[in-house]
Design a protein around this motif. Structure first.
Motif, PDB file in Angstrom:
ATOM      1  N   SER A 165      17.131  44.816  55.013  1.00  0.00           N
ATOM      2  CA  SER A 165      18.476  44.700  54.450  1.00  0.00           C
ATOM      3  C   SER A 165      19.583  44.905  55.471  1.00  0.00           C
ATOM      4  O   SER A 165      20.497  44.084  55.570  1.00  0.00           O
ATOM      5  CB  SER A 165      18.637  45.670  53.275  1.00  0.00           C
ATOM      6  OG  SER A 165      17.813  45.282  52.202  1.00  0.00           O
ATOM      7  N   LEU A 168      19.953  41.927  57.909  1.00  0.00           N
ATOM      8  CA  LEU A 168      20.447  40.662  57.385  1.00  0.00           C
ATOM      9  C   LEU A 168      21.878  40.745  56.873  1.00  0.00           C
ATOM     10  O   LEU A 168      22.460  39.735  56.489  1.00  0.00           O
ATOM     11  CB  LEU A 168      19.525  40.187  56.241  1.00  0.00           C
ATOM     12  CG  LEU A 168      18.073  39.925  56.645  1.00  0.00           C
ATOM     13  CD1 LEU A 168      17.246  39.573  55.415  1.00  0.00           C
ATOM     14  CD2 LEU A 168      17.984  38.827  57.689  1.00  0.00           C
ATOM     15  N   ASP A 169      22.452  41.936  56.832  1.00  0.00           N
ATOM     16  CA  ASP A 169      23.813  42.103  56.347  1.00  0.00           C
ATOM     17  C   ASP A 169      24.811  41.303  57.174  1.00  0.00           C
ATOM     18  O   ASP A 169      24.587  41.011  58.350  1.00  0.00           O
ATOM     19  CB  ASP A 169      24.237  43.581  56.409  1.00  0.00           C
ATOM     20  CG  ASP A 169      23.635  44.388  55.265  1.00  0.00           C
ATOM     21  OD1 ASP A 169      23.233  43.775  54.268  1.00  0.00           O
ATOM     22  OD2 ASP A 169      23.582  45.619  55.385  1.00  0.00           O
ATOM     23  N   SER A 170      25.946  41.001  56.539  1.00  0.00           N
ATOM     24  CA  SER A 170      27.037  40.404  57.292  1.00  0.00           C
ATOM     25  C   SER A 170      27.406  41.295  58.468  1.00  0.00           C
ATOM     26  O   SER A 170      27.372  42.521  58.362  1.00  0.00           O
ATOM     27  CB  SER A 170      28.269  40.230  56.385  1.00  0.00           C
ATOM     28  OG  SER A 170      28.055  39.221  55.430  1.00  0.00           O
ATOM     29  N   SER A 173      24.335  40.412  62.570  1.00  0.00           N
ATOM     30  CA  SER A 173      23.918  39.356  63.495  1.00  0.00           C
ATOM     31  C   SER A 173      25.102  38.747  64.229  1.00  0.00           C
ATOM     32  O   SER A 173      24.940  37.834  65.024  1.00  0.00           O
ATOM     33  CB  SER A 173      23.194  38.246  62.727  1.00  0.00           C
ATOM     34  OG  SER A 173      24.086  37.615  61.820  1.00  0.00           O
ATOM     35  N   GLU A 177      27.029  36.850  56.178  1.00  0.00           N
ATOM     36  CA  GLU A 177      25.741  36.599  55.522  1.00  0.00           C
ATOM     37  C   GLU A 177      25.752  35.267  54.775  1.00  0.00           C
ATOM     38  O   GLU A 177      26.787  34.832  54.258  1.00  0.00           O
ATOM     39  CB  GLU A 177      25.429  37.738  54.538  1.00  0.00           C
ATOM     40  CG  GLU A 177      24.023  37.679  53.973  1.00  0.00           C
ATOM     41  CD  GLU A 177      23.722  38.874  53.077  1.00  0.00           C
ATOM     42  OE1 GLU A 177      22.537  39.063  52.737  1.00  0.00           O
ATOM     43  OE2 GLU A 177      24.657  39.599  52.722  1.00  0.00           O
ATOM     44  N   HIS A 178      24.599  34.651  54.705  1.00  0.00           N
ATOM     45  CA  HIS A 178      24.428  33.391  53.978  1.00  0.00           C
ATOM     46  C   HIS A 178      24.550  33.618  52.470  1.00  0.00           C
ATOM     47  O   HIS A 178      24.415  34.750  51.987  1.00  0.00           O
ATOM     48  CB  HIS A 178      23.050  32.792  54.299  1.00  0.00           C
ATOM     49  CG  HIS A 178      21.924  33.737  54.006  1.00  0.00           C
ATOM     50  ND1 HIS A 178      21.468  33.992  52.731  1.00  0.00           N
ATOM     51  CD2 HIS A 178      21.161  34.515  54.831  1.00  0.00           C
ATOM     52  CE1 HIS A 178      20.481  34.856  52.775  1.00  0.00           C
ATOM     53  NE2 HIS A 178      20.279  35.198  54.032  1.00  0.00           N
ATOM     54  N   GLN A 180      23.592  33.931  48.561  1.00  0.00           N
ATOM     55  CA  GLN A 180      22.407  34.449  47.885  1.00  0.00           C
ATOM     56  C   GLN A 180      22.370  33.961  46.438  1.00  0.00           C
ATOM     57  O   GLN A 180      23.427  33.797  45.799  1.00  0.00           O
ATOM     58  CB  GLN A 180      22.435  35.992  47.882  1.00  0.00           C
ATOM     59  CG  GLN A 180      22.400  36.629  49.259  1.00  0.00           C
ATOM     60  CD  GLN A 180      20.974  36.785  49.781  1.00  0.00           C
ATOM     61  OE1 GLN A 180      20.051  36.126  49.305  1.00  0.00           O
ATOM     62  NE2 GLN A 180      20.803  37.661  50.759  1.00  0.00           N
ATOM     63  N   ARG A 208      19.408  29.090  55.655  1.00  0.00           N
ATOM     64  CA  ARG A 208      20.190  30.329  55.640  1.00  0.00           C
ATOM     65  C   ARG A 208      20.979  30.504  56.934  1.00  0.00           C
ATOM     66  O   ARG A 208      22.144  30.909  56.916  1.00  0.00           O
ATOM     67  CB  ARG A 208      19.269  31.522  55.411  1.00  0.00           C
ATOM     68  CG  ARG A 208      18.775  31.627  53.973  1.00  0.00           C
ATOM     69  CD  ARG A 208      17.759  32.733  53.806  1.00  0.00           C
ATOM     70  NE  ARG A 208      17.489  32.976  52.393  1.00  0.00           N
ATOM     71  CZ  ARG A 208      16.500  33.750  51.941  1.00  0.00           C
ATOM     72  NH1 ARG A 208      15.674  34.342  52.807  1.00  0.00           N
ATOM     73  NH2 ARG A 208      16.343  33.927  50.646  1.00  0.00           N
ATOM     74  N   SER A 212      24.956  30.535  57.043  1.00  0.00           N
ATOM     75  CA  SER A 212      25.604  31.716  57.617  1.00  0.00           C
ATOM     76  C   SER A 212      26.644  31.302  58.652  1.00  0.00           C
ATOM     77  O   SER A 212      27.780  31.808  58.659  1.00  0.00           O
ATOM     78  CB  SER A 212      24.551  32.626  58.268  1.00  0.00           C
ATOM     79  OG  SER A 212      25.161  33.704  58.945  1.00  0.00           O
TER      80      SER A 212
END
Length: 244
Positions: A165, A168-170, A173, A177-178, A180, A208, A212
Protein backbone atom coordinates in the motif's frame (compact mmCIF):
# COMPACT_ATOMS: atom_id res chain seq x y z
CA UNK A 1 9.17 4.69 16.80
CA UNK A 2 8.39 7.09 19.60
CA UNK A 3 6.66 10.39 18.89
CA UNK A 4 6.26 13.17 21.46
CA UNK A 5 3.95 16.12 20.92
CA UNK A 6 4.65 19.26 22.94
CA UNK A 7 1.42 21.23 23.05
CA UNK A 8 -0.74 23.56 25.11
CA UNK A 9 -3.87 21.71 23.99
CA UNK A 10 -3.33 17.97 24.60
CA UNK A 11 -7.06 17.24 24.28
CA UNK A 12 -6.82 17.88 20.52
CA UNK A 13 -4.83 14.67 19.99
CA UNK A 14 -7.16 12.13 21.58
CA UNK A 15 -9.33 11.33 18.57
CA UNK A 16 -6.53 11.13 16.02
CA UNK A 17 -4.11 9.04 18.08
CA UNK A 18 -6.80 6.60 19.18
CA UNK A 19 -8.38 5.91 15.81
CA UNK A 20 -7.64 4.12 12.55
CA UNK A 21 -4.00 3.57 11.55
CA UNK A 22 -2.57 5.52 14.49
CA UNK A 23 -4.39 3.25 16.90
CA UNK A 24 -3.28 0.13 15.00
CA UNK A 25 0.33 1.31 15.07
CA UNK A 26 0.20 1.40 18.86
CA UNK A 27 -1.53 -1.95 19.12
CA UNK A 28 1.18 -3.50 16.93
CA UNK A 29 3.84 -1.74 19.02
CA UNK A 30 5.22 -0.06 15.92
CA UNK A 31 4.76 3.39 17.42
CA UNK A 32 4.40 4.95 20.86
CA UNK A 33 2.84 8.40 21.31
CA UNK A 34 3.13 10.82 24.18
CA UNK A 35 1.30 14.13 24.43
CA UNK A 36 2.99 16.58 26.78
CA UNK A 37 1.62 19.91 27.95
CA UNK A 38 4.76 22.02 28.08
CA UNK A 39 2.98 24.50 30.34
CA UNK A 40 3.90 22.05 33.10
CA UNK A 41 7.56 23.00 32.55
CA UNK A 42 7.01 26.70 33.15
CA UNK A 43 9.26 28.02 35.95
CA UNK A 44 6.71 30.42 37.46
CA UNK A 45 3.70 29.77 39.66
CA UNK A 46 1.23 31.01 37.05
CA UNK A 47 2.61 28.58 34.46
CA UNK A 48 2.85 31.27 31.81
CA UNK A 49 4.52 30.22 28.57
CA UNK A 50 4.32 33.43 26.54
CA UNK A 51 5.25 37.09 26.80
CA UNK A 52 5.21 40.34 24.84
CA UNK A 53 7.79 40.59 22.04
CA UNK A 54 10.79 42.83 22.46
CA UNK A 55 10.51 45.84 20.22
CA UNK A 56 6.73 45.81 20.32
CA UNK A 57 4.26 44.27 17.95
CA UNK A 58 0.95 42.44 17.93
CA UNK A 59 0.33 39.22 19.81
CA UNK A 60 2.33 37.15 22.26
CA UNK A 61 5.47 35.05 21.71
CA UNK A 62 6.28 31.68 23.24
CA UNK A 63 9.07 31.93 25.80
CA UNK A 64 12.14 29.73 25.39
CA UNK A 65 12.36 28.35 28.95
CA UNK A 66 9.33 26.00 29.03
CA UNK A 67 10.10 24.58 25.59
CA UNK A 68 13.83 24.10 26.25
CA UNK A 69 13.15 22.41 29.59
CA UNK A 70 10.50 20.11 28.11
CA UNK A 71 12.74 19.03 25.23
CA UNK A 72 15.75 18.53 27.50
CA UNK A 73 13.67 16.32 29.81
CA UNK A 74 12.63 14.21 26.82
CA UNK A 75 16.20 13.90 25.60
CA UNK A 76 17.45 12.68 28.98
CA UNK A 77 15.18 9.63 28.88
CA UNK A 78 15.47 8.92 25.15
CA UNK A 79 17.56 5.99 23.93
CA UNK A 80 18.39 7.83 20.68
CA UNK A 81 18.98 11.38 19.48
CA UNK A 82 15.50 12.65 18.53
CA UNK A 83 14.63 14.92 15.67
CA UNK A 84 13.08 18.09 17.10
CA UNK A 85 10.50 19.32 14.62
CA UNK A 86 9.09 22.83 14.59
CA UNK A 87 5.90 23.09 12.55
CA UNK A 88 5.78 26.61 11.19
CA UNK A 89 5.05 28.58 7.98
CA UNK A 90 8.75 29.31 7.46
CA UNK A 91 9.69 25.63 7.26
CA UNK A 92 10.29 23.54 4.16
CA UNK A 93 7.09 22.23 2.61
CA UNK A 94 6.33 18.68 3.72
CA UNK A 95 6.28 15.96 1.05
CA UNK A 96 6.45 12.19 0.70
CA UNK A 97 10.25 12.20 0.52
CA UNK A 98 10.40 13.92 3.90
CA UNK A 99 7.87 11.45 5.32
CA UNK A 100 10.09 8.56 4.21
CA UNK A 101 13.12 10.24 5.78
CA UNK A 102 11.34 10.72 9.10
CA UNK A 103 10.07 7.12 9.03
CA UNK A 104 13.69 5.99 9.39
CA UNK A 105 14.03 7.93 12.65
CA UNK A 106 13.46 6.25 16.02
CA UNK A 107 12.28 9.31 17.92
CA UNK A 108 10.41 12.43 16.78
CA UNK A 109 9.47 15.43 18.91
CA UNK A 110 6.95 17.94 17.56
CA UNK A 111 6.80 21.44 19.03
CA UNK A 112 3.28 22.77 18.53
CA UNK A 113 3.18 26.52 18.97
CA UNK A 114 0.38 29.02 19.38
CA UNK A 115 0.08 32.79 19.63
CA UNK A 116 2.22 35.04 17.41
CA UNK A 117 5.25 32.76 17.16
CA UNK A 118 8.30 31.37 18.93
CA UNK A 119 11.26 33.00 20.58
CA UNK A 120 13.93 32.76 17.87
CA UNK A 121 16.33 30.95 20.21
CA UNK A 122 14.06 27.91 20.07
CA UNK A 123 14.46 27.82 16.30
CA UNK A 124 18.19 28.48 16.31
CA UNK A 125 19.42 26.29 19.15
CA UNK A 126 16.87 23.52 19.73
CA UNK A 127 15.18 22.54 16.49
CA UNK A 128 16.59 20.10 13.93
CA UNK A 129 13.82 20.39 11.31
CA UNK A 130 11.34 23.13 10.40
CA UNK A 131 8.35 21.87 8.44
CA UNK A 132 5.33 23.53 6.84
CA UNK A 133 2.33 21.70 5.42
CA UNK A 134 1.42 24.52 3.04
CA UNK A 135 1.26 28.21 2.35
CA UNK A 136 -1.60 29.05 4.68
CA UNK A 137 -2.02 30.00 8.32
CA UNK A 138 -3.48 27.83 11.10
CA UNK A 139 -4.19 28.66 14.72
CA UNK A 140 -1.44 26.39 16.03
CA UNK A 141 0.91 23.53 15.30
CA UNK A 142 -1.29 20.71 16.54
CA UNK A 143 -3.08 19.91 13.27
CA UNK A 144 0.10 20.03 11.13
CA UNK A 145 1.96 17.80 13.58
CA UNK A 146 -0.83 15.22 13.45
CA UNK A 147 -0.87 15.33 9.64
CA UNK A 148 2.88 14.75 9.48
CA UNK A 149 2.79 12.00 12.11
CA UNK A 150 0.02 10.15 10.27
CA UNK A 151 1.96 10.30 7.01
CA UNK A 152 5.09 8.95 8.72
CA UNK A 153 3.52 6.24 10.89
CA UNK A 154 1.74 4.54 7.99
CA UNK A 155 5.18 3.90 6.45
CA UNK A 156 6.43 1.92 9.45
CA UNK A 157 6.80 -1.85 8.87
CA UNK A 158 3.72 -3.85 9.81
CA UNK A 159 1.39 -0.89 10.32
CA UNK A 160 -0.65 -1.26 7.12
CA UNK A 161 -2.33 -4.57 6.38
CA UNK A 162 -0.91 -4.67 2.85
CA UNK A 163 2.81 -3.95 2.67
CA UNK A 164 2.41 -2.80 -0.95
CA UNK A 165 0.00 0.00 0.00
CA UNK A 166 2.56 2.69 0.89
CA UNK A 167 4.64 1.80 -2.17
CA UNK A 168 1.70 2.31 -4.54
CA UNK A 169 0.39 5.49 -2.91
CA UNK A 170 0.41 8.78 -4.76
CA UNK A 171 3.80 10.54 -4.58
CA UNK A 172 5.69 7.41 -3.42
CA UNK A 173 6.74 6.73 -7.02
CA UNK A 174 6.94 10.41 -7.88
CA UNK A 175 3.56 10.18 -9.65
CA UNK A 176 -0.08 10.40 -8.67
CA UNK A 177 -1.81 7.07 -8.14
CA UNK A 178 -3.70 5.41 -10.98
CA UNK A 179 -7.54 5.15 -10.93
CA UNK A 180 -9.02 2.41 -8.74
CA UNK A 181 -12.23 0.39 -9.20
CA UNK A 182 -14.12 -2.27 -7.25
CA UNK A 183 -17.30 -4.32 -7.64
CA UNK A 184 -19.77 -4.19 -9.27
CA UNK A 185 -18.19 -4.18 -12.73
CA UNK A 186 -21.25 -2.31 -14.05
CA UNK A 187 -22.91 0.24 -11.78
CA UNK A 188 -25.93 1.88 -13.43
CA UNK A 189 -24.19 1.71 -16.80
CA UNK A 190 -20.89 3.00 -15.46
CA UNK A 191 -18.42 0.24 -16.31
CA UNK A 192 -14.98 -0.74 -15.07
CA UNK A 193 -12.34 -0.66 -17.85
CA UNK A 194 -12.19 -4.03 -19.60
CA UNK A 195 -8.44 -4.38 -19.06
CA UNK A 196 -8.95 -4.68 -15.29
CA UNK A 197 -11.28 -7.64 -15.82
CA UNK A 198 -8.94 -9.42 -18.25
CA UNK A 199 -6.82 -11.28 -15.70
CA UNK A 200 -3.69 -10.33 -17.66
CA UNK A 201 -1.58 -8.85 -14.87
CA UNK A 202 1.18 -7.59 -17.13
CA UNK A 203 -1.29 -5.61 -19.22
CA UNK A 204 -3.00 -4.38 -16.05
CA UNK A 205 0.34 -3.15 -14.68
CA UNK A 206 1.04 -1.34 -17.95
CA UNK A 207 -2.42 0.25 -17.90
CA UNK A 208 -1.95 1.42 -14.32
CA UNK A 209 1.47 2.88 -15.07
CA UNK A 210 0.10 4.72 -18.11
CA UNK A 211 -2.92 6.05 -16.23
CA UNK A 212 -0.72 7.13 -13.34
CA UNK A 213 1.44 9.13 -15.73
CA UNK A 214 -1.59 10.57 -17.49
CA UNK A 215 -3.22 11.69 -14.26
CA UNK A 216 0.02 13.29 -13.12
CA UNK A 217 0.44 15.04 -16.47
CA UNK A 218 -3.11 16.40 -16.27
CA UNK A 219 -3.11 17.45 -12.62
CA UNK A 220 0.47 17.85 -11.39
CA UNK A 221 2.84 18.32 -14.35
CA UNK A 222 5.39 19.80 -11.94
CA UNK A 223 5.96 16.29 -10.55
CA UNK A 224 6.92 14.95 -13.97
CA UNK A 225 9.65 17.56 -14.26
CA UNK A 226 11.26 16.10 -11.12
CA UNK A 227 11.04 12.46 -12.26
CA UNK A 228 13.45 10.47 -14.42
CA UNK A 229 11.09 8.97 -17.00
CA UNK A 230 11.58 5.61 -18.68
CA UNK A 231 11.54 5.35 -22.47
CA UNK A 232 8.03 3.92 -22.28
CA UNK A 233 6.82 6.80 -20.12
CA UNK A 234 8.33 9.29 -22.58
CA UNK A 235 6.38 7.62 -25.42
CA UNK A 236 3.14 7.79 -23.46
CA UNK A 237 3.80 11.43 -22.65
CA UNK A 238 4.17 12.24 -26.35
CA UNK A 239 0.82 10.53 -26.97
CA UNK A 240 -0.88 12.66 -24.32
CA UNK A 241 0.65 15.85 -25.67
CA UNK A 242 -0.39 15.01 -29.24
CA UNK A 243 -4.05 14.83 -28.23
CA UNK A 244 -4.18 18.36 -26.81
Amino acid sequence: MRIDFLTLFPEMFHGVLNSSIMKKAQEKEAAEFRVINFREYSDNKHQTVDDYPYGGGAGMVLKPQPVFDAVNAIKKESDSEPKIILVCPQGKTFDQKKAEELADTRHLVFICGHYEGYDERIRQHLVTDEISIGDFVLTGGELPSMVIADSVVRLLPGVLGNEQSPILDSFSSGMLEHPQYTRPADYNGLKVPDILLSGNHRKIDDWRARESLKRTWERRPDLIEKTALTDQQKMWLKEFESTT
